[in-house]
Design an enzyme around this catalytic site. Structure first.
Site, PDB file in Angstrom:
ATOM      1  NE  ARG A 133      -5.807  -7.505  -5.418  1.00 28.86           N
ATOM      2  CZ  ARG A 133      -6.659  -6.700  -4.798  1.00 28.86           C
ATOM      3  NH1 ARG A 133      -7.820  -7.162  -4.403  1.00 28.86           N
ATOM      4  NH2 ARG A 133      -6.368  -5.442  -4.573  1.00 28.86           N
ATOM      5  CG  ASN A 152      -2.079  -1.083   0.933  1.00 32.25           C
ATOM      6  OD1 ASN A 152      -2.265  -1.560  -0.187  1.00 32.25           O
ATOM      7  ND2 ASN A 152      -2.777  -1.475   1.994  1.00 32.25           N
ATOM      8  CG  ASP A 166      -5.440  -3.635   5.454  1.00 31.74           C
ATOM      9  OD1 ASP A 166      -6.677  -3.656   5.287  1.00 31.74           O
ATOM     10  OD2 ASP A 166      -4.699  -2.822   4.881  1.00 31.74           O
TER      11      ASP A 166
HETATM   12  N1  EPU Z   1     -14.323   6.358   2.920  1.00 29.27           N
HETATM   13  C1  EPU Z   1     -15.378   7.184   2.615  1.00 29.27           C
HETATM   14  N2  EPU Z   1     -15.225   8.052   1.569  1.00 29.27           N
HETATM   15  C2  EPU Z   1     -14.092   8.135   0.852  1.00 29.27           C
HETATM   16  C3  EPU Z   1     -13.012   7.276   1.157  1.00 29.27           C
HETATM   17  C4  EPU Z   1     -13.161   6.395   2.216  1.00 29.27           C
HETATM   18  O1  EPU Z   1     -16.421   7.144   3.248  1.00 29.27           O
HETATM   19  O2  EPU Z   1     -14.022   8.954  -0.080  1.00 29.27           O
HETATM   20  C5  EPU Z   1     -14.463   5.419   4.031  1.00 29.27           C
HETATM   21  C6  EPU Z   1     -14.384   3.970   3.562  1.00 29.27           C
HETATM   22  O3  EPU Z   1     -15.638   3.493   3.129  1.00 29.27           O
HETATM   23  C7  EPU Z   1     -13.875   3.262   4.793  1.00 29.27           C
HETATM   24  C8  EPU Z   1     -12.974   4.304   5.461  1.00 29.27           C
HETATM   25  O4  EPU Z   1     -13.349   5.561   4.904  1.00 29.27           O
HETATM   26  O5  EPU Z   1     -14.950   2.991   5.644  1.00 29.27           O
HETATM   27  C9  EPU Z   1     -11.492   4.122   5.204  1.00 29.27           C
HETATM   28  O6  EPU Z   1     -11.211   4.005   3.819  1.00 29.27           O
HETATM   29  P1  EPU Z   1      -9.794   4.410   3.204  1.00 29.27           P
HETATM   30  O7  EPU Z   1     -10.017   5.439   2.170  1.00 29.27           O
HETATM   31  O8  EPU Z   1      -8.841   4.719   4.311  1.00 29.27           O
HETATM   32  O9  EPU Z   1      -9.359   3.056   2.499  1.00 29.27           O
HETATM   33  P2  EPU Z   1      -8.642   2.874   1.109  1.00 29.27           P
HETATM   34  O10 EPU Z   1      -7.656   3.972   0.900  1.00 29.27           O
HETATM   35  O11 EPU Z   1      -9.641   2.641   0.036  1.00 29.27           O
HETATM   36  C10 EPU Z   1      -6.571   1.561   1.952  1.00 29.27           C
HETATM   37  C11 EPU Z   1      -5.971   0.210   1.671  1.00 29.27           C
HETATM   38  C12 EPU Z   1      -6.802  -0.880   2.320  1.00 29.27           C
HETATM   39  C13 EPU Z   1      -6.959  -0.598   3.808  1.00 29.27           C
HETATM   40  C14 EPU Z   1      -7.493   0.817   4.052  1.00 29.27           C
HETATM   41  C15 EPU Z   1      -7.541   1.209   5.509  1.00 29.27           C
HETATM   42  C16 EPU Z   1      -4.926   0.511  -0.481  1.00 29.27           C
HETATM   43  C17 EPU Z   1      -4.931   0.211  -1.918  1.00 29.27           C
HETATM   44  N3  EPU Z   1      -5.910  -0.005   0.244  1.00 29.27           N
HETATM   45  O12 EPU Z   1      -7.863   1.546   1.329  1.00 29.27           O
HETATM   46  O13 EPU Z   1      -6.019  -2.048   2.164  1.00 29.27           O
HETATM   47  O14 EPU Z   1      -7.853  -1.526   4.386  1.00 29.27           O
HETATM   48  O15 EPU Z   1      -6.662   1.770   3.348  1.00 29.27           O
HETATM   49  O16 EPU Z   1      -6.272   1.108   6.085  1.00 29.27           O
HETATM   50  O17 EPU Z   1      -4.050   1.170   0.010  1.00 29.27           O
HETATM   51  C18 EPU Z   1      -5.602  -4.355   1.956  1.00 29.27           C
HETATM   52  O18 EPU Z   1      -4.409  -4.071   1.749  1.00 29.27           O
HETATM   53  O19 EPU Z   1      -6.005  -5.515   2.189  1.00 29.27           O
HETATM   54  C19 EPU Z   1      -6.584  -3.273   1.946  1.00 29.27           C
HETATM   55  C20 EPU Z   1      -7.872  -3.494   1.811  1.00 29.27           C
END
Ligand code: EPU
Length: 429
Positions: free
Chosen positions: A398, A23, A306
């Site tokens: 992945r 990530n 995670d």
């Molecule tokens: N959220 C919103 N609106 C947004 C963005 C997020 O409501 O515009 C909410 C999401 O629905 C969630 C929370 O905020 O409930 C956190 O989401 P976040 O944006 O932090 O997650 P992400 O950036 O989409 C990354 C990792 C995930 C990890 C999360 C939290 C990547 C590609 N993915 O996702 O990693 O779970 O941060 O730490 O970096 C994994 O590696 O298995 C994985 C799922």
């Protein structure tokens, strides 16, 4: 169909080398679009998400040259915005970083709606709110997101209603070359946000405060190439820590930043696991006797979502009833059904799993329903005597660099096999 087959019940012993952070690597690879010049990125993990990202970049006109298994040279001088292939974009959540990177470089972005693991609704409203604050107009139509900035982006204040890792990184990407100062409040504080800021700063950006909840970005005219090494993957490290704990083994886990593992280390110690930390490694030893524990997932520095499925397996193996509360994602308990197949006693009450430990588990045929769910199945398979077969392993590949090779090197009886479709459980040797 490919499967992972594990003959479990063997305590893991030896040394595991941790790869670069998935990530952190993915946003940094996409950030290269902002740079007219060569970037050499070291310590990238050899995982499918990285290969898909490199494929996307190449198809956008970025020169991509693998120097060795973990080092890539990228040159986005001739990149063309709006050309990412939707079939690849849909395979990744991280492809949303194309939005910030394309906006920053070309003043507009056109990207298919991202895919990734399914934890229920995964909105990007906060990303969009941030882009709009910087002066972009964003529309979603026909499975594509289009962002345009008629008069160019300018620095602005962005306050996130949710702490979002992807949103924080995307606004950083869009803002590094936007004139003026951007201030992100209620920013996520994950180590990979610091990693992205460090990469961009090495390229000449001025990003300050990453790792705190207020990030200030002063726009610069242009970024230049650099050489940069990705930080170690704390989730991969945590997964091996839990594999050692689950099997009653001892693992030395090299190439880690122990500070990033603190919330995992503390919970494992509470469960009775012995952990010794040094500068860049941890040694995890367990008798296999684990105590119940309560865990709530939270943004960093809290316990990472995670690691939630992997922790559920340890709770199944512990004595007593544990409570596991998921506060980040709406629906991250899909894997529980798979653990039920192994005999686990887990009840879901809203966003909390109530895990009755000490109920004997039996080897079974299970699926990796998403990336970390797959890691949980592997840990369960390693801990339980008998043969566990895991399908859906593309999900695991992945995000885990050579998981089978790394586990075999520490004594696990594990292999990857190609199974003809329809072959019944138990027929693979
Ligand atoms: N959220 C919103 N609106 C947004 C963005 C997020 O409501 O515009 C909410 C999401 O629905 C969630 C929370 O905020 O409930 C956190 O989401 P976040 O944006 O932090 O997650 P992400 O950036 O989409 C990354 C990792 C995930 C990890 C999360 C939290 C990547 C590609 N993915 O996702 O990693 O779970 O941060 O730490 O970096 C994994 O590696 O298995 C994985 C799922």
């Amino acid at each position: 169909m490919e499967k992972i087959i594990i003959n479990g019940g063997i305590p893991l012993r030896g040394t595991v080398e941790i790869s670069g952070m998935k990530n952190g690597a993915l946003p940094i690879l996409f950030a290269s679009i902002l740079v007219k010049g060569k970037c050499v990125i070291e310590n990238i993990p050899a995982i499918n998400d990285v290969y898909i990202s490199l494929d996307i970049l190449q198809q956008m006109g970025v020169s991509v040259r693998m120097i060795d298994r973990t080092t890539v040279e990228l040159d986005a001088t001739h990149a063309v915005g709006g050309t990412s292939p939707i079939s690849l974009v849909r395979q990744l959540r991280a492809s949303y970083y194309l939005l910030g990177a394309e906006l920053g470089r070309f003043g507009k972005a056109y990207v298919g709606y991202p895919g990734g693991c399914d934890f229920g609704v995964r909105p990007i409203d906060q990303h969009i709110k941030g882009f709009e604050a910087l002066g972009a107009s964003v529309t979603l139509e026909g499975g594509y997101i289009e962002a345009t900035s008629e008069f160019g982006l300018t620095g602005a204040s962005v306050f996130f209603d949710e702490v979002t890792v992807g949103g924080t990184m995307n606004i950083i990407l869009a803002a590094v070359t936007a004139p003026g100062t951007t201030v992100i409040e209620n920013a996520a504080r994950e180590p990979h946000i610091v990693d992205l800021a460090n990469f961009l700063n090495t390229c000449g950006a001025r990003v300050r405060g990453a790792g705190t909840d207020t990030i200030r970005i002063r726009g610069v005219d242009a970024l230049h190439g650099c050489t940069y090494a990705i930080i170690p993957d704390m989730i991969e490290a945590g997964t091996y820590m839990m594999a050692a704990a689950a099997t009653g083994g001892t693992l030395r886990i090299n190439n880690v930043i122990p500070k990033h593992l603190e919330s995992i280390t503390m919970k494992l110690q509470e469960m009775g696991v012995d952990i010794v930390e040094d500068d860049d490694y941890v040694i995890v030893s367990s008798s296999g006797k684990l105590r119940k524990v309560n865990v709530k997932t939270q943004p960093y520095p809290g316990f990472p979502t995670d690691m939630q499925p992997q922790m559920a397996v340890l709770m199944c193996l512990a004595s007593g009833v544990s409570f596991l509360n998921e506060s980040v994602w709406d629906n991250r308990f899909k894997y529980v059904e798979q653990l039920h197949r192994m005999g686990a006693s887990i009840k879901i009450d809203g966003k909390t799993a109530i895990v009755e430990g000490g109920v004997p588990l039996t080897a079974a045929q299970v699926s990796a329903v998403d990336l970390r769910a797959g890691a949980a199945m592997v840990i369960a398979g390693l801990a339980i005597e008998g043969k566990t077969e895991i399908d859906g392993i593309h999900c695991i590949e992945r995000g885990y660099d050579d998981i089978v090779g790394k586990l075999r090197a520490v004594g696990a009886d594990v292999k990857k096999v190609v199974v003809p479709d329809g072959m019944p459980f138990g027929m693979m040797a």
